[in-house]
Design a protein around this motif. Structure first.
Motif, PDB file in Angstrom:
ATOM      1  N   CYS A 188      37.771  45.073  37.589  1.00  0.00           N
ATOM      2  CA  CYS A 188      38.084  43.735  37.053  1.00  0.00           C
ATOM      3  C   CYS A 188      38.201  42.771  38.219  1.00  0.00           C
ATOM      4  CB  CYS A 188      39.382  43.767  36.258  1.00  0.00           C
ATOM      5  SG  CYS A 188      39.852  42.140  35.586  1.00  0.00           S
ATOM      6  N   VAL A 189      37.525  41.639  38.117  1.00  0.00           N
ATOM      7  CA  VAL A 189      37.552  40.614  39.161  1.00  0.00           C
ATOM      8  C   VAL A 189      38.168  39.347  38.578  1.00  0.00           C
ATOM      9  CG1 VAL A 189      36.170  39.138  40.664  1.00  0.00           C
ATOM     10  CG2 VAL A 189      35.546  41.538  40.357  1.00  0.00           C
ATOM     11  N   LYS A 190      39.216  38.850  39.223  1.00  0.00           N
ATOM     12  CA  LYS A 190      39.892  37.637  38.762  1.00  0.00           C
ATOM     13  C   LYS A 190      39.489  36.469  39.652  1.00  0.00           C
ATOM     14  CE  LYS A 190      44.363  35.986  37.079  1.00  0.00           C
ATOM     15  NZ  LYS A 190      45.711  36.426  36.688  1.00  0.00           N
ATOM     16  N   VAL A 191      38.886  35.456  39.037  1.00  0.00           N
ATOM     17  CA  VAL A 191      38.360  34.293  39.743  1.00  0.00           C
ATOM     18  C   VAL A 191      39.102  33.051  39.266  1.00  0.00           C
ATOM     19  CG1 VAL A 191      36.304  32.923  40.221  1.00  0.00           C
ATOM     20  CG2 VAL A 191      36.084  35.384  39.842  1.00  0.00           C
ATOM     21  N   VAL A 241      29.923  26.529  38.546  1.00  0.00           N
ATOM     22  CA  VAL A 241      30.528  27.405  39.555  1.00  0.00           C
ATOM     23  C   VAL A 241      30.774  28.793  38.982  1.00  0.00           C
ATOM     24  CG1 VAL A 241      32.575  27.773  40.990  1.00  0.00           C
ATOM     25  CG2 VAL A 241      31.590  25.482  40.793  1.00  0.00           C
ATOM     26  N   MET A 242      31.417  28.858  37.825  1.00  0.00           N
ATOM     27  CA  MET A 242      31.741  30.160  37.244  1.00  0.00           C
ATOM     28  C   MET A 242      30.485  30.958  36.908  1.00  0.00           C
ATOM     29  SD  MET A 242      34.860  30.942  37.245  1.00  0.00           S
ATOM     30  CE  MET A 242      36.522  30.291  37.365  1.00  0.00           C
ATOM     31  N   SER A 243      29.457  30.302  36.391  1.00  0.00           N
ATOM     32  CA  SER A 243      28.212  31.000  36.070  1.00  0.00           C
ATOM     33  C   SER A 243      27.579  31.566  37.332  1.00  0.00           C
ATOM     34  CB  SER A 243      27.227  30.052  35.387  1.00  0.00           C
ATOM     35  OG  SER A 243      27.708  29.633  34.135  1.00  0.00           O
ATOM     36  N   GLU A 244      27.602  30.791  38.398  1.00  0.00           N
ATOM     37  CA  GLU A 244      27.034  31.246  39.670  1.00  0.00           C
ATOM     38  C   GLU A 244      27.761  32.476  40.194  1.00  0.00           C
ATOM     39  OE1 GLU A 244      28.164  29.660  43.797  1.00  0.00           O
ATOM     40  OE2 GLU A 244      26.609  28.306  43.031  1.00  0.00           O
ATOM     41  N   ILE A 245      29.097  32.447  40.142  1.00  0.00           N
ATOM     42  CA  ILE A 245      29.890  33.576  40.636  1.00  0.00           C
ATOM     43  C   ILE A 245      29.636  34.817  39.788  1.00  0.00           C
ATOM     44  CG2 ILE A 245      32.241  34.438  40.942  1.00  0.00           C
ATOM     45  CD1 ILE A 245      33.039  31.518  41.639  1.00  0.00           C
ATOM     46  N   VAL A 246      29.667  34.665  38.459  1.00  0.00           N
ATOM     47  CA  VAL A 246      29.438  35.801  37.563  1.00  0.00           C
ATOM     48  C   VAL A 246      28.032  36.355  37.733  1.00  0.00           C
ATOM     49  CG1 VAL A 246      29.258  36.492  35.145  1.00  0.00           C
ATOM     50  CG2 VAL A 246      31.175  35.078  35.889  1.00  0.00           C
ATOM     51  N   GLU A 282      34.638  43.551  34.477  1.00  0.00           N
ATOM     52  CA  GLU A 282      35.161  42.471  33.647  1.00  0.00           C
ATOM     53  C   GLU A 282      35.558  41.331  34.586  1.00  0.00           C
ATOM     54  OE1 GLU A 282      37.081  45.063  29.975  1.00  0.00           O
ATOM     55  OE2 GLU A 282      38.401  44.157  31.471  1.00  0.00           O
ATOM     56  N   VAL A 283      35.298  40.102  34.171  1.00  0.00           N
ATOM     57  CA  VAL A 283      35.597  38.949  35.018  1.00  0.00           C
ATOM     58  C   VAL A 283      36.568  38.036  34.281  1.00  0.00           C
ATOM     59  CG1 VAL A 283      34.678  37.021  36.344  1.00  0.00           C
ATOM     60  CG2 VAL A 283      33.304  39.092  36.067  1.00  0.00           C
ATOM     61  N   ASP A 284      37.695  37.788  34.909  1.00  0.00           N
ATOM     62  CA  ASP A 284      38.725  36.906  34.362  1.00  0.00           C
ATOM     63  C   ASP A 284      38.578  35.551  35.045  1.00  0.00           C
ATOM     64  OD1 ASP A 284      40.916  35.852  33.120  1.00  0.00           O
ATOM     65  OD2 ASP A 284      42.402  37.092  34.138  1.00  0.00           O
ATOM     66  N   CYS A 285      38.072  34.551  34.311  1.00  0.00           N
ATOM     67  CA  CYS A 285      37.779  33.222  34.852  1.00  0.00           C
ATOM     68  C   CYS A 285      38.911  32.263  34.501  1.00  0.00           C
ATOM     69  CB  CYS A 285      36.463  32.694  34.292  1.00  0.00           C
ATOM     70  SG  CYS A 285      35.033  33.751  34.620  1.00  0.00           S
ATOM     71  N   CYS A 286      39.654  31.837  35.493  1.00  0.00           N
ATOM     72  CA  CYS A 286      40.832  30.987  35.284  1.00  0.00           C
ATOM     73  C   CYS A 286      40.539  29.563  35.749  1.00  0.00           C
ATOM     74  CB  CYS A 286      42.030  31.545  36.047  1.00  0.00           C
ATOM     75  SG  CYS A 286      42.404  33.267  35.675  1.00  0.00           S
ATOM     76  N   LEU A 287      40.647  28.610  34.838  1.00  0.00           N
ATOM     77  CA  LEU A 287      40.353  27.213  35.130  1.00  0.00           C
ATOM     78  C   LEU A 287      41.653  26.445  35.265  1.00  0.00           C
ATOM     79  CD1 LEU A 287      37.485  26.656  32.544  1.00  0.00           C
ATOM     80  CD2 LEU A 287      37.363  27.653  34.838  1.00  0.00           C
ATOM     81  N   ASN A 288      41.884  25.873  36.440  1.00  0.00           N
ATOM     82  CA  ASN A 288      43.144  25.176  36.714  1.00  0.00           C
ATOM     83  C   ASN A 288      42.933  23.692  36.970  1.00  0.00           C
ATOM     84  OD1 ASN A 288      44.439  24.190  39.618  1.00  0.00           O
ATOM     85  ND2 ASN A 288      45.956  24.630  38.043  1.00  0.00           N
ATOM     86  N   ASP A 289      43.828  22.902  36.432  1.00  0.00           N
ATOM     87  CA  ASP A 289      43.951  21.496  36.802  1.00  0.00           C
ATOM     88  C   ASP A 289      45.315  21.020  36.324  1.00  0.00           C
ATOM     89  OD1 ASP A 289      43.355  18.728  37.550  1.00  0.00           O
ATOM     90  OD2 ASP A 289      41.259  19.343  37.456  1.00  0.00           O
ATOM     91  N   HIS A 314      41.062  37.697  43.220  1.00  0.00           N
ATOM     92  CA  HIS A 314      40.020  38.229  44.100  1.00  0.00           C
ATOM     93  C   HIS A 314      39.207  37.114  44.752  1.00  0.00           C
ATOM     94  CE1 HIS A 314      40.887  41.509  41.283  1.00  0.00           C
ATOM     95  NE2 HIS A 314      40.461  42.339  42.217  1.00  0.00           N
ATOM     96  N   PHE A 315      38.992  36.028  44.009  1.00  0.00           N
ATOM     97  CA  PHE A 315      38.133  34.947  44.507  1.00  0.00           C
ATOM     98  C   PHE A 315      38.670  33.608  44.004  1.00  0.00           C
ATOM     99  CE2 PHE A 315      34.517  32.192  44.988  1.00  0.00           C
ATOM    100  CZ  PHE A 315      33.799  32.703  46.061  1.00  0.00           C
ATOM    101  N   VAL A 316      38.730  32.634  44.907  1.00  0.00           N
ATOM    102  CA  VAL A 316      39.195  31.292  44.556  1.00  0.00           C
ATOM    103  C   VAL A 316      38.136  30.284  44.980  1.00  0.00           C
ATOM    104  CG1 VAL A 316      40.882  29.481  45.093  1.00  0.00           C
ATOM    105  CG2 VAL A 316      41.652  31.829  44.698  1.00  0.00           C
ATOM    106  N   ASN A 317      37.834  29.367  44.101  1.00  0.00           N
ATOM    107  CA  ASN A 317      36.954  28.243  44.414  1.00  0.00           C
ATOM    108  C   ASN A 317      37.712  26.942  44.152  1.00  0.00           C
ATOM    109  OD1 ASN A 317      34.070  27.069  44.817  1.00  0.00           O
ATOM    110  ND2 ASN A 317      34.831  26.069  42.971  1.00  0.00           N
TER     111      ASN A 317
END
Length: 390
Positions: A85-88, A102-107, A123-130, A174-177
């Motif tokens: 599992c990768v959490k982005v 961005v998320m599509s590119e990473i996945v 599995e990819v956990d995509c977290c969108l913050n603002d 695991h990864f932050v953009n």
């Protein structure tokens, strides 16, 4: 992704840093001197003046940083031996389709590398913050399409809160953009009273204004790094893009700098009796464009990350235009650039000056852009950094 594998979407509230009370920007409620900070967000929706409709420049920045992001994604996956599992996290995601670029590119990068190495995709956990006032609704309209385009399971969540605070559990990322967000400060610096007639800084500003902005950026960026260091696993990766400046006189901003043009446009309204001079003097943007040296010094002093790559690219607000605008003349190009700045500043301007001046203000802005369209001496650049959690 098969229809039965479509990813889930969830919305997660976030606590403020260290459990302290504060406002939504994580600045301890210090908005009394500059109450318009409480309205800070990009213009929501998908209308003519929205951020979603006026973020061509940001899309081009995302594309320009792609090689660094792809390389960092691959290094993360190999270095961590293909975790199941990768959490982005995308910090400062704003609203519209750019977030899912961005998320599509990473996945896609993860899936392609897994296929190349004969591994099952994680599995990819995509977290969108603002910030909480961000228009997450416009963003999540595109989430269903994103979840259906990849292979393997993707989960999308919204995480409202300031990235100058803790947002995620310890050692979970695991990864932050973060793309075009970190030049925004948590608050307007103190000590700007001598900065007359300008919303930012110019060559005529006292040096104390530069020092106040730099100190605020140093404080905020250090807090950002410290917060992420607690949330990221060892050898995790982070890619940051932000507006910076060329190393020269720290007070220098060229005649066509976007905040210089906004200051000129506001002063036009002062001269026209529409806005009071003291209203302009009391409006300062929570923004800072560091040079390479300032950024690297803060990273090294904070100590949690190694610098992988640091690139600079020329910045030109003209990139906010559609290609066809060049055929339509300077006025149309000026309108595009004015709309770009309007999309990122209108909520704050309305909170401080009121809604009635906005159309006139950006008509003035578009005119000033057209007068400076041949300006060749640019003081701004885009900084692209890749960082490795020690």
């Amino acid at each position: 992704m098969r229809e039965e594998d479509s990813g889930s979407i969830r919305f997660i509230p976030s606590s403020l840093s260290d459990g302290e009370e504060g406002d939504k920007h994580g600045n301890g409620g210090k908005t009394d001197m500059y109450p318009f900070i409480g309205a800070f967000s990009m213009t929501g929706g998908d209308g003519e003046n929205s951020y979603a409709s006026n973020s061509i420049l940001q899309r081009k920045v995302i594309e320009k940083a792609r090689p660094v992001r792809v390389k960092s994604t691959k290094e993360m996956l190999i270095g961590l031996d293909f975790p199941p599992c990768v959490k982005v996290a995308d910090l400062g995601c704003s609203s519209g389709q750019n977030t899912f670029l961005v998320m599509s590119e990473i996945v896609n990068t993860i899936n392609a590398l897994c296929q190349e190495r004969g591994r099952d995709p994680p599995e990819v956990d995509c977290c969108l913050n603002d910030l909480p006032d961000n228009d997450f609704n416009t963003t999540f309209k595109f989430a269903h399409f994103f979840c259906k385009t990849g292979k393997g399971l993707c989960f999308v969540s919204g995480v409202p809160g300031s990235f100058y605070s803790r947002l995620f559990p310890s050692k979970s990322l695991h990864f932050v953009n973060s793309s075009y967000s970190l030049h925004w400060l948590s608050e307007v610096p103190r000590g700007l009273k001598g900065n007359k007639g300008s919303v930012f800084m110019t060559g005529s500003s006292p040096r104390t204004v530069y020092e106040a902005y730099l100190n605020q950026f140093r404080k905020d960026f250090s807090l950002f790094l410290r917060s992420r260091s607690e949330e990221m696993i060892c050898d995790g990766r982070m890619v940051l893009t932000l507006i910076g400046r060329n190393a020269r006189d720290p007070l220098y901003r060229d005649c066509c700098h976007f905040w210089t043009l906004l200051s000129k446009s506001l002063l036009d309204l002062v001269h026209g009796g529409i806005v009071r001079e003291e209203e302009v003097d009391s409006f300062n943007v929570p923004f800072y464009d560091p040079d390479e040296g300032e950024v690297t010094e803060i990273i090294r002093n904070e100590g949690s990350f190694k610098i992988g790559e640091l690139e600079t690219h020329e910045f030109d607000l003209g990139q906010s235009r559609d290609e066809g605008d060049y055929m339509l003349g300077r006025d149309k190009s000026g309108e595009r650039e004015a709309n770009c700045i309007r999309a990122v500043s209108e909520p704050m301007l309305v909170a401080h000056f009121g809604q009635d001046i906005i159309d006139t203000l950006f008509t003035k802005y578009a005119h000033h852009v057209s007068q400076h369209s041949d300006c060749l001496r640019k003081s701004t650049v885009t900084l692209v950094l890749s960082l490795i959690r020690k």
